[in-house]
Design a protein around this motif. Structure first.
Motif, PDB file in Angstrom:
ATOM      1  N   UNK A 164       0.870  -1.182  -0.024  1.00  0.00           N
ATOM      2  CA  UNK A 164       0.019  -0.055   0.145  1.00  0.00           C
ATOM      3  C   UNK A 164       0.929   1.314   0.046  1.00  0.00           C
ATOM      4  N   UNK A 165       0.150   2.412  -0.275  1.00  0.00           N
ATOM      5  CA  UNK A 165       0.985   3.755  -0.220  1.00  0.00           C
ATOM      6  C   UNK A 165      -0.077   4.762   0.490  1.00  0.00           C
ATOM      7  N   UNK A 166       0.940   5.307   1.471  1.00  0.00           N
ATOM      8  CA  UNK A 166       0.101   5.981   2.609  1.00  0.00           C
ATOM      9  C   UNK A 166       0.151   7.599   2.640  1.00  0.00           C
ATOM     10  N   UNK A 167       1.306   8.074   1.945  1.00  0.00           N
ATOM     11  CA  UNK A 167       1.387   9.480   1.945  1.00  0.00           C
ATOM     12  C   UNK A 167       1.307  10.254   3.118  1.00  0.00           C
ATOM     13  N   UNK A 168       0.517  11.308   3.076  1.00  0.00           N
ATOM     14  CA  UNK A 168       0.203  12.063   4.245  1.00  0.00           C
ATOM     15  C   UNK A 168      -0.477  11.299   5.536  1.00  0.00           C
ATOM     16  N   UNK A 169      -1.054  10.276   5.400  1.00  0.00           N
ATOM     17  CA  UNK A 169      -1.725   9.387   6.266  1.00  0.00           C
ATOM     18  C   UNK A 169      -0.903   9.044   7.475  1.00  0.00           C
ATOM     19  N   UNK A 170       0.402   8.737   7.111  1.00  0.00           N
ATOM     20  CA  UNK A 170       1.567   8.235   7.842  1.00  0.00           C
ATOM     21  C   UNK A 170       1.907   9.648   8.952  1.00  0.00           C
ATOM     22  N   UNK A 171       1.535  10.590   8.662  1.00  0.00           N
ATOM     23  CA  UNK A 171       1.694  11.637   9.628  1.00  0.00           C
ATOM     24  C   UNK A 171       0.703  11.707  10.528  1.00  0.00           C
ATOM     25  N   UNK A 172      -0.452  11.271  10.468  1.00  0.00           N
ATOM     26  CA  UNK A 172      -1.503  11.112  11.407  1.00  0.00           C
ATOM     27  C   UNK A 172      -1.876   9.639  12.144  1.00  0.00           C
ATOM     28  N   UNK A 173      -1.786   8.674  11.317  1.00  0.00           N
ATOM     29  CA  UNK A 173      -2.199   7.443  11.721  1.00  0.00           C
ATOM     30  C   UNK A 173      -1.053   6.600  11.774  1.00  0.00           C
ATOM     31  N   UNK A 225       3.056   4.693  18.539  1.00  0.00           N
ATOM     32  CA  UNK A 225       1.543   5.008  18.493  1.00  0.00           C
ATOM     33  C   UNK A 225       0.848   3.654  18.049  1.00  0.00           C
ATOM     34  N   UNK A 226      -0.130   3.541  18.811  1.00  0.00           N
ATOM     35  CA  UNK A 226      -0.996   2.449  18.542  1.00  0.00           C
ATOM     36  C   UNK A 226      -2.138   2.827  17.298  1.00  0.00           C
ATOM     37  N   UNK A 227      -2.780   4.023  17.409  1.00  0.00           N
ATOM     38  CA  UNK A 227      -3.609   4.414  16.242  1.00  0.00           C
ATOM     39  C   UNK A 227      -3.107   5.794  15.795  1.00  0.00           C
ATOM     40  N   UNK A 228      -2.485   6.847  16.677  1.00  0.00           N
ATOM     41  CA  UNK A 228      -2.411   7.888  16.072  1.00  0.00           C
ATOM     42  C   UNK A 228      -0.888   8.343  16.380  1.00  0.00           C
ATOM     43  N   UNK A 229      -0.235   9.135  15.437  1.00  0.00           N
ATOM     44  CA  UNK A 229       0.945   9.366  15.843  1.00  0.00           C
ATOM     45  C   UNK A 229       1.318  10.753  16.442  1.00  0.00           C
ATOM     46  N   UNK A 230       0.536  11.240  17.113  1.00  0.00           N
ATOM     47  CA  UNK A 230       0.591  12.467  17.412  1.00  0.00           C
ATOM     48  C   UNK A 230       1.510  12.653  18.740  1.00  0.00           C
ATOM     49  N   UNK A 231       1.708  11.675  19.502  1.00  0.00           N
ATOM     50  CA  UNK A 231       2.678  11.738  20.520  1.00  0.00           C
ATOM     51  C   UNK A 231       4.098  11.399  20.132  1.00  0.00           C
ATOM     52  N   UNK A 232       3.927  10.480  19.117  1.00  0.00           N
ATOM     53  CA  UNK A 232       5.482  10.298  18.475  1.00  0.00           C
ATOM     54  C   UNK A 232       5.969  11.547  17.710  1.00  0.00           C
ATOM     55  N   UNK A 233       5.052  12.420  17.332  1.00  0.00           N
ATOM     56  CA  UNK A 233       5.579  13.666  16.668  1.00  0.00           C
ATOM     57  C   UNK A 233       5.841  14.675  17.863  1.00  0.00           C
ATOM     58  N   UNK A 234       5.200  14.510  18.899  1.00  0.00           N
ATOM     59  CA  UNK A 234       5.672  15.609  20.029  1.00  0.00           C
ATOM     60  C   UNK A 234       6.815  15.219  20.800  1.00  0.00           C
ATOM     61  N   UNK A 235       7.056  13.899  20.956  1.00  0.00           N
ATOM     62  CA  UNK A 235       8.194  13.485  21.707  1.00  0.00           C
ATOM     63  C   UNK A 235       9.361  13.040  20.886  1.00  0.00           C
TER      64      UNK A 235
END
Length: 316
Positions: free
Chosen positions: A219-228, A250-260
């Protein structure tokens, strides 16, 4: 139509499918789950949806695999299924039993009007998103600690000991590992006052994304991998190299990986050879007791973090 045109058409169709399969499958799962709530049959509809997702991904894995070598039998199918049934079944049974003996006495007040700071009058869709973000904080740290603290790593290593990624090892977790994630994951939104319906949605979405994350589909994900948490990100997480494997928690979202600062998505193909450096028993019963034996043998140094220099960010 000529052979060349047929091949070009098939190639175009595969490219479109590769770019749309992940979001379309997740959206369909969410829609059928919403229908289950609407007809007051959420559990039945969830199970049917989860089964349909498994079948769809299995067929895609056979027809457009990301790694062809991951199609080969690794002798762990029984262990994968047994861990899935044990971790999910035993943990859910423990939670149910705990409710009978009094945990509900603490949860019930959290569901009452006026408890916590949760905006219960907001649209449910927004509350579900908020629940995902709040729970993700606990899930992120449960996962990260399980990598960076040896005693917990020994339990989490069961999941990382696989040498192929596919839908059947989605639930391959030691039940202690699962229990830690569940407790840290749902405790935060519950403490904030999130309604049980939002928690139920959290469980369903986590199950769907979990299977999508581990599938061996090109699969290809593009910007989805910035969020999920997409398969593209999670394949790096299963790398044997610590500098790559101790990322994308991250389990579902990547928000905390981005922050930390633990999010990575290098512009190259992730490794096909995955797994752990330790020797893992091949049988399910031996894998269940393996972490306890390993912890017993840990020396004083073993009770520190798994890594000493991992905080150095990888060059990507």
């Amino acid at each position: 139509m000529t052979i060349e045109n047929t091949a070009a058409s098939e190639g175009l169709g595969r490219k479109i499918l590769a770019r749309t399969a992940w979001p379309v499958l997740l959206i369909l799962c969410i829609c059928t789950t919403a229908y289950g709530f609407a007809i007051d049959r959420p559990v039945i509809v969830f199970n049917l949806t989860y089964l349909a997702l498994a079948v769809a991904l299995y067929l895609l894995e056979r027809n457009m695999p990301f790694e062809k070598t991951w199609l080969e039998n690794d002798g762990q199918t029984f262990a994968n299924i047994a861990h899935t049934l044990t971790s999910k079944g035993l943990v859910q049974g423990l939670v149910t039993f705990s409710g009978v003996i009094g945990i509900t006495a603490y949860i019930t007040p959290m569901q009452g009007e006026g408890y916590g700071i949760w905006p219960r009058d907001w649209p449910l869709a927004i509350q579900v998103i908020m629940t995902l973000v709040a729970a993700e904080f606990g899930l992120y740290w449960a996962h990260r600690i399980s990598h960076e603290w040896k005693p917990l790593w020994k339990f989490h290593a069961i999941h990382h000991s696989v040498t192929r990624l596919w839908i059947v090892n989605t639930g391959r977790f030691h039940f202690i590992d699962s229990l830690l994630s569940i407790v840290l994951g749902i405790s935060i939104p519950l403490a904030l006052g999130a309604p049980l319906e939002a928690i139920t949605w959290l469980s369903a979405i986590t199950a769907y994304i979990g299977m999508l994350t581990h599938c061996n589909v090109d699969m290809r994900f593009g910007l989805l991998s910035m969020v999920f948490n997409t398969p593209g990100l999670h394949r790096w997480h299963h790398s044997k190299k610590i500098v790559e494997g101790n990322r994308n928690y991250g389990e579902n979202l990547m928000v905390w990986d981005m922050i930390f600062g633990t999010w990575i998505n290098p512009d190259r193909r992730p490794p096909a050879r995955i797994g752990i450096t330790e020797e893992m028993p091949t049988s399910f019963p031996a894998q269940l007791v393996w972490p306890f034996k390993e912890i017993k043998e840990l020396d004083q140094e073993g009770w520190t973090t798994l890594i000493n220099e991992e905080n150095t960010k990888p060059k990507v």
